[in-house]
Design a protein around this motif. Structure first.
Motif, PDB file in Angstrom:
ATOM      1  N   THR A   1       0.841  -1.192   0.000  1.00 42.42           N
ATOM      2  CA  THR A   1       0.000   0.000   0.000  1.00 42.42           C
ATOM      3  C   THR A   1       0.879   1.245   0.000  1.00 42.42           C
ATOM      4  N   PHE A   2       0.266   2.382  -0.291  1.00 45.08           N
ATOM      5  CA  PHE A   2       0.997   3.642  -0.242  1.00 45.08           C
ATOM      6  C   PHE A   2       1.550   3.871   1.165  1.00 45.08           C
ATOM      7  N   ALA A   3       0.754   3.548   2.165  1.00 42.33           N
ATOM      8  CA  ALA A   3       1.179   3.743   3.551  1.00 42.33           C
ATOM      9  C   ALA A   3       2.392   2.878   3.883  1.00 42.33           C
ATOM     10  N   GLU A   4       2.373   1.625   3.454  1.00 40.48           N
ATOM     11  CA  GLU A   4       3.503   0.726   3.731  1.00 40.48           C
ATOM     12  C   GLU A   4       4.774   1.219   3.041  1.00 40.48           C
ATOM     13  N   ILE A   5       4.648   1.652   1.812  1.00 47.48           N
ATOM     14  CA  ILE A   5       5.804   2.159   1.070  1.00 47.48           C
ATOM     15  C   ILE A   5       6.324   3.432   1.722  1.00 47.48           C
ATOM     16  N   SER A   6       5.421   4.302   2.101  1.00 47.72           N
ATOM     17  CA  SER A   6       5.813   5.567   2.732  1.00 47.72           C
ATOM     18  C   SER A   6       6.593   5.330   4.009  1.00 47.72           C
ATOM     19  N   ARG A   7       6.117   4.399   4.823  1.00 49.39           N
ATOM     20  CA  ARG A   7       6.830   4.084   6.073  1.00 49.39           C
ATOM     21  C   ARG A   7       8.218   3.517   5.775  1.00 49.39           C
ATOM     22  N   ARG A   8       8.290   2.627   4.804  1.00 50.80           N
ATOM     23  CA  ARG A   8       9.571   1.983   4.492  1.00 50.80           C
ATOM     24  C   ARG A   8      10.623   2.995   4.049  1.00 50.80           C
ATOM     25  N   TYR A   9      10.209   4.000   3.280  1.00 55.16           N
ATOM     26  CA  TYR A   9      11.154   4.970   2.731  1.00 55.16           C
ATOM     27  C   TYR A   9      11.129   6.305   3.472  1.00 55.16           C
ATOM     28  N   ASP A  10      10.391   6.330   4.576  1.00 54.32           N
ATOM     29  CA  ASP A  10      10.289   7.537   5.403  1.00 54.32           C
ATOM     30  C   ASP A  10       9.862   8.748   4.551  1.00 54.32           C
ATOM     31  N   LEU A  11       8.771   8.527   3.801  1.00 56.42           N
ATOM     32  CA  LEU A  11       8.224   9.565   2.936  1.00 56.42           C
ATOM     33  C   LEU A  11       6.794   9.900   3.351  1.00 56.42           C
ATOM     34  N   ASN A  12       6.360  11.072   2.991  1.00 60.53           N
ATOM     35  CA  ASN A  12       4.959  11.450   3.146  1.00 60.53           C
ATOM     36  C   ASN A  12       4.157  10.620   2.147  1.00 60.53           C
ATOM     37  N   GLU A  13       2.977  10.159   2.564  1.00 62.44           N
ATOM     38  CA  GLU A  13       2.170   9.301   1.693  1.00 62.44           C
ATOM     39  C   GLU A  13       1.785  10.001   0.390  1.00 62.44           C
ATOM     40  N   VAL A  14       1.487  11.276   0.461  1.00 62.88           N
ATOM     41  CA  VAL A  14       1.134  12.022  -0.754  1.00 62.88           C
ATOM     42  C   VAL A  14       2.337  12.050  -1.706  1.00 62.88           C
ATOM     43  N   TYR A  15       3.516  12.247  -1.152  1.00 62.80           N
ATOM     44  CA  TYR A  15       4.721  12.284  -1.981  1.00 62.80           C
ATOM     45  C   TYR A  15       4.975  10.919  -2.630  1.00 62.80           C
ATOM     46  N   THR A  16       4.695   9.860  -1.906  1.00 63.87           N
ATOM     47  CA  THR A  16       4.834   8.517  -2.469  1.00 63.87           C
ATOM     48  C   THR A  16       3.918   8.359  -3.678  1.00 63.87           C
ATOM     49  N   ARG A  17       2.686   8.829  -3.569  1.00 65.98           N
ATOM     50  CA  ARG A  17       1.759   8.770  -4.701  1.00 65.98           C
ATOM     51  C   ARG A  17       2.277   9.573  -5.886  1.00 65.98           C
ATOM     52  N   VAL A  18       2.858  10.728  -5.594  1.00 70.24           N
ATOM     53  CA  VAL A  18       3.406  11.579  -6.658  1.00 70.24           C
ATOM     54  C   VAL A  18       4.541  10.848  -7.374  1.00 70.24           C
ATOM     55  N   ILE A  19       5.433  10.241  -6.603  1.00 67.55           N
ATOM     56  CA  ILE A  19       6.544   9.489  -7.204  1.00 67.55           C
ATOM     57  C   ILE A  19       6.006   8.399  -8.119  1.00 67.55           C
ATOM     58  N   LEU A  20       5.018   7.651  -7.644  1.00 64.34           N
ATOM     59  CA  LEU A  20       4.467   6.563  -8.460  1.00 64.34           C
ATOM     60  C   LEU A  20       3.736   7.089  -9.690  1.00 64.34           C
ATOM     61  N   SER A  21       3.021   8.180  -9.549  1.00 65.82           N
ATOM     62  CA  SER A  21       2.328   8.768 -10.698  1.00 65.82           C
ATOM     63  C   SER A  21       3.342   9.203 -11.756  1.00 65.82           C
ATOM     64  N   ARG A  22       4.394   9.868 -11.327  1.00 63.32           N
ATOM     65  CA  ARG A  22       5.429  10.312 -12.267  1.00 63.32           C
ATOM     66  C   ARG A  22       6.135   9.118 -12.912  1.00 63.32           C
ATOM     67  N   THR A  23       6.358   8.082 -12.126  1.00 62.15           N
ATOM     68  CA  THR A  23       7.024   6.891 -12.654  1.00 62.15           C
ATOM     69  C   THR A  23       6.162   6.210 -13.707  1.00 62.15           C
ATOM     70  N   ARG A  24       4.851   6.143 -13.469  1.00 62.17           N
ATOM     71  CA  ARG A  24       3.964   5.548 -14.483  1.00 62.17           C
ATOM     72  C   ARG A  24       3.988   6.368 -15.770  1.00 62.17           C
ATOM     73  N   LYS A  25       4.010   7.692 -15.654  1.00 63.88           N
ATOM     74  CA  LYS A  25       4.090   8.546 -16.848  1.00 63.88           C
ATOM     75  C   LYS A  25       5.408   8.314 -17.583  1.00 63.88           C
ATOM     76  N   LYS A  26       6.490   8.179 -16.819  1.00 64.93           N
ATOM     77  CA  LYS A  26       7.793   7.907 -17.433  1.00 64.93           C
ATOM     78  C   LYS A  26       7.779   6.555 -18.151  1.00 64.93           C
ATOM     79  N   LEU A  27       7.140   5.570 -17.548  1.00 63.85           N
ATOM     80  CA  LEU A  27       7.046   4.255 -18.179  1.00 63.85           C
ATOM     81  C   LEU A  27       6.291   4.356 -19.501  1.00 63.85           C
ATOM     82  N   LYS A  28       5.212   5.097 -19.500  1.00 67.54           N
ATOM     83  CA  LYS A  28       4.440   5.264 -20.736  1.00 67.54           C
ATOM     84  C   LYS A  28       5.305   5.916 -21.818  1.00 67.54           C
ATOM     85  N   HIS A  29       6.016   6.980 -21.457  1.00 67.14           N
ATOM     86  CA  HIS A  29       6.886   7.649 -22.430  1.00 67.14           C
ATOM     87  C   HIS A  29       8.023   6.726 -22.882  1.00 67.14           C
ATOM     88  N   TYR A  30       8.536   5.939 -21.963  1.00 60.95           N
ATOM     89  CA  TYR A  30       9.599   4.981 -22.306  1.00 60.95           C
ATOM     90  C   TYR A  30       9.095   3.988 -23.355  1.00 60.95           C
TER      91      TYR A  30
END
Length: 151
Positions: free
Chosen positions: A115-144
């Protein structure tokens, strides 16, 4: 069973109309109807509120696999014809282009189904920021995939 039927069943079991559910969630009745008819998928916040309202886990409304598949489907360019056996190779090559953290976060979400919460805890990130990272990564994957001529 699809998520729309799950939601409708939970709502009916709670003796609640679509209008009443909409009121609890601060959305329109029309949006609740679209969720129940699988025309739209509830967002993360609405899903969390519904789960709390019905005293169930969010996964009982929308299974984890369905949520993740929906998220990843946004990465596939239109008219993309990637053979199933080529998908892992393409994703692995893409992951090598990312920072170690972003690659690991992507894997935590889409391979280990965290979950976003589990990932956020593991990387000591804000949950919203974790979602942003994943959203940007999905966009990068599409462009790739587009740049590799996969569309």
């Amino acid at each position: 069973m699809d998520y729309g039927k799950n939601l409708a069943r939970l709502r009916i079991n709670a003796n609640m109309s679509q209008e009443e559910l909409a009121s609890h969630l601060f959305v329109s009745r029309d949006l609740v109807s679209k969720w129940e008819n699988n025309k739209r998928r509830p967002g993360y916040d609405a899903l969390q509120k519904m789960a709390s309202l019905f005293s169930v886990e969010p996964e009982s409304i929308i299974p984890v696999e369905k949520k993740l598949a929906d998220e990843l489907s946004l990465c596939i360019p239109e008219n993309c014809e990637i053979a199933p056996e080529q998908a892992p190779q393409n994703i692995n090559r893409f992951l090598q282009t990312l920072s170690e953290r972003d690659s690991s976060i992507f894997m935590q979400r889409y391979y280990f189904m965290k979950t976003f919460a589990e990932i956020s805890r593991r990387y000591d990130l804000n949950e919203v920021y974790t979602r942003v990272i994943l959203s940007r990564t999905r966009k990068k994957l599409k462009h790739y995939l587009e740049s590799k001529g996969q569309s």
